[in-house]
Enzyme design. Structure first.
Site, mmCIF file in Angstrom:
data_model
loop_
_atom_site.group_PDB
_atom_site.id
_atom_site.type_symbol
_atom_site.label_atom_id
_atom_site.label_comp_id
_atom_site.label_asym_id
_atom_site.label_seq_id
_atom_site.Cartn_x
_atom_site.Cartn_y
_atom_site.Cartn_z
ATOM 1 N N ARG A 90 10.572 19.801 40.691
ATOM 2 C CA ARG A 90 10.378 19.986 42.132
ATOM 3 C C ARG A 90 10.682 18.691 42.867
ATOM 4 N NH1 ARG A 90 5.798 22.677 40.003
ATOM 5 N NH2 ARG A 90 5.887 24.926 40.300
ATOM 6 N N ASP A 150 -0.668 28.031 41.933
ATOM 7 C CA ASP A 150 -1.084 27.590 40.604
ATOM 8 C C ASP A 150 -2.498 28.110 40.305
ATOM 9 O OD1 ASP A 150 0.807 24.647 40.600
ATOM 10 O OD2 ASP A 150 0.319 25.728 42.420
ATOM 11 N N HIS A 177 1.350 20.094 43.465
ATOM 12 C CA HIS A 177 1.901 21.386 43.059
ATOM 13 C C HIS A 177 3.062 21.029 42.136
ATOM 14 C CE1 HIS A 177 3.694 25.273 42.927
ATOM 15 N NE2 HIS A 177 4.734 24.936 43.650
HETATM 16 P P1 NAD Z 1 16.217 30.541 49.042
HETATM 17 O O1 NAD Z 1 17.413 29.705 48.764
HETATM 18 O O2 NAD Z 1 16.194 31.965 48.635
HETATM 19 O O3 NAD Z 1 15.895 30.510 50.614
HETATM 20 C C1 NAD Z 1 15.945 29.376 51.381
HETATM 21 C C2 NAD Z 1 16.379 29.793 52.765
HETATM 22 O O4 NAD Z 1 16.291 28.641 53.617
HETATM 23 C C3 NAD Z 1 17.805 30.313 52.839
HETATM 24 O O5 NAD Z 1 17.833 31.577 53.477
HETATM 25 C C4 NAD Z 1 18.540 29.257 53.663
HETATM 26 O O6 NAD Z 1 19.593 29.763 54.462
HETATM 27 C C5 NAD Z 1 17.386 28.719 54.511
HETATM 28 N N1 NAD Z 1 17.640 27.398 55.084
HETATM 29 C C6 NAD Z 1 18.179 26.302 54.474
HETATM 30 N N2 NAD Z 1 18.268 25.275 55.349
HETATM 31 C C7 NAD Z 1 17.757 25.738 56.522
HETATM 32 C C8 NAD Z 1 17.578 25.150 57.787
HETATM 33 N N3 NAD Z 1 17.939 23.892 58.035
HETATM 34 N N4 NAD Z 1 17.033 25.908 58.773
HETATM 35 C C9 NAD Z 1 16.676 27.182 58.540
HETATM 36 N N5 NAD Z 1 16.812 27.786 57.346
HETATM 37 C C10 NAD Z 1 17.354 27.078 56.362
HETATM 38 O O7 NAD Z 1 14.994 29.748 48.411
HETATM 39 P P2 NAD Z 1 13.539 30.337 48.041
HETATM 40 O O8 NAD Z 1 13.531 30.801 46.636
HETATM 41 O O9 NAD Z 1 13.107 31.243 49.130
HETATM 42 O O10 NAD Z 1 12.683 28.980 48.082
HETATM 43 C C11 NAD Z 1 12.413 28.358 49.325
HETATM 44 C C12 NAD Z 1 11.572 27.103 49.105
HETATM 45 O O11 NAD Z 1 10.282 27.488 48.621
HETATM 46 C C13 NAD Z 1 12.146 26.145 48.040
HETATM 47 O O12 NAD Z 1 11.942 24.815 48.459
HETATM 48 C C14 NAD Z 1 11.306 26.450 46.808
HETATM 49 O O13 NAD Z 1 11.252 25.405 45.890
HETATM 50 C C15 NAD Z 1 9.971 26.701 47.470
HETATM 51 N N6 NAD Z 1 8.972 27.381 46.637
HETATM 52 C C16 NAD Z 1 7.696 26.992 46.818
HETATM 53 C C17 NAD Z 1 6.692 27.542 46.043
HETATM 54 C C18 NAD Z 1 5.275 27.052 46.242
HETATM 55 O O14 NAD Z 1 4.368 27.381 45.488
HETATM 56 N N7 NAD Z 1 5.035 26.228 47.268
HETATM 57 C C19 NAD Z 1 6.977 28.543 45.105
HETATM 58 C C20 NAD Z 1 8.320 28.952 44.972
HETATM 59 C C21 NAD Z 1 9.318 28.359 45.741
#
Ligand code: NAD
Length: 317
Positions: A90, A150, A177
């Site tokens: 991450r 988690d 995390h």
């Molecule tokens: P994804 O690639 O499916 O979606 C990301 C989206 O963000 C895309 O639609 C993209 O177009 C958009 N995006 C990118 N830059 C942008 C901007 N400047 N303005 C607006 N939109 C923008 O990814 P995902 O699987 O949905 O994951 C999203 C985030 O969540 C990642 O950072 C991932 O690591 C994180 N995540 C967090 C947890 C947690 O427990 N906190 C768990 C899983 C994933």
């Protein structure tokens, strides 16, 4: 004037849309606005959700929009960014996502937003700090999803292990995390019974707890290796966090919260149990950690603080 139960989602990828979809089944949100840098994707996602509304729990206004929609929103949830790739930690994603979170937060604040900002983009503890710093909002109103997922994984695995409902498992994952998180086992309870006493009575091997923690810690890697991303669990966890705020629940969730010395650290975000309500983080729950667990907290906090300082120097000065 803020509109009750209006939520803006920035980032209509797997994580954001899992949360959005779950709003249709749980209800609790009156208006949902989808924003993404890819406007066509946001529009397609909105249309798809709208077509499910006849079967949803209650009516929700679902639309796409621009950042001015944040002006009267109660909550803005940011799930935008690049996702974790197989083999990538991450923390590897930090710099790219810090720039994205900075620019999104500036756009959100330029709208006159005055609600609660929820961040899920990874590495979430660092991204939440970036959002807080850029937003100028009080610390209580910028919340990271922290170790909420988690902790859910831990409660699920312990529930399977003990054959007891997840509702009765009171145990927390604390810290980053990520890889340096930990469980303060001496403060884990099943109902009102101390977990360690229960295991002793049942003649269970305490090493099983290490196996359970190991499964939690590796969960994201295991899932990403198989299906490239994790999203249902975090989608539901974000829904839970949003409902806790909208309904002023004063419920304890392990979120990424700004530290003001509660666990001996300052000026950083990290996963701790906190009471969440209408004002965001109402207060941090201070668990009296023993020496070993405080050592684990310190190691996790140090990892995050070092990265945070690098990110601040490179991206926020
Ligand atoms: P994804 O690639 O499916 O979606 C990301 C989206 O963000 C895309 O639609 C993209 O177009 C958009 N995006 C990118 N830059 C942008 C901007 N400047 N303005 C607006 N939109 C923008 O990814 P995902 O699987 O949905 O994951 C999203 C985030 O969540 C990642 O950072 C991932 O690591 C994180 N995540 C967090 C947890 C947690 O427990 N906190 C768990 C899983 C994933």
């Amino acid at each position: 004037m803020k509109k009750d139960r209006k939520v803006v989602l920035v980032g209509t990828g797997f994580v954001g849309m899992s949360m959005a979809y779950s709003f249709l089944t749980t209800g609790g949100v009156d208006e949902l606005v989808l924003i993404d840098v890819d406007k066509e994707k946001a529009l397609g996602e909105a249309m798809d959700l709208q077509h499910g509304l006849p079967y949803a729990r209650n009516k929700i206004i679902i639309k796409t929009g621009d950042y001015e929609e944040c002006n009267d929103a109660e909550i803005v949830v940011i799930t935008a960014g690049t996702a974790q790739k197989p083999g990538q930690s991450r923390l590897d994603m930090t710099s790219v996502n810090a720039k994205i979170i900075k620019s999104i937060t500036e756009s959100v604040m330029n709208s006159g937003f005055d609600g609660i900002l929820v961040i899920a983009s990874n590495p979430v503890d660092i991204m939440t700090y970036v959002a807080w710093k850029v937003s100028g909002l009080v610390k209580e109103r910028v919340i990271g999803s922290g170790t909420i997922l988690d902790t859910a994984r831990l409660r699920y695995l312990m529930s399977e292990y003990l054959s007891i409902s997840t509702n009765n498992i009171h145990a927390y994952i604390m810290g980053e995390h990520g890889d340096s998180s930990f469980v303060p086992w001496t403060h884990a309870y099943v109902g009102s019974k101390c977990l360690l006493e229960l295991l002793d009575e049942k003649g269970k091997d305490l090493n099983d707890l290490n196996d359970i923690y190991h499964q939690v810690q590796q969960a994201a890697y295991e899932i990403i290796n198989r299906k490239k991303a994790t999203f249902y669990g975090i989608g539901l966890a974000l829904n839970r966090l949003v409902q806790a705020i909208l309904n002023d629940e004063h419920t304890i969730l392990t979120v990424s919260a700004y530290q003001d010395g509660e666990y001996g650290w300052n000026d950083m975000y990290i996963g701790v149990p906190a009471i969440v309500g209408h004002n965001g983080i109402e207060s941090i729950v201070k668990i009296p950690l023993n020496e070993v667990d405080q050592g684990k907290f310190d190691a996790s906090a140090k990892t995050l603080k070092d990265i945070k300082e690098e990110v601040v120097n490179v991206n926020l000065k």
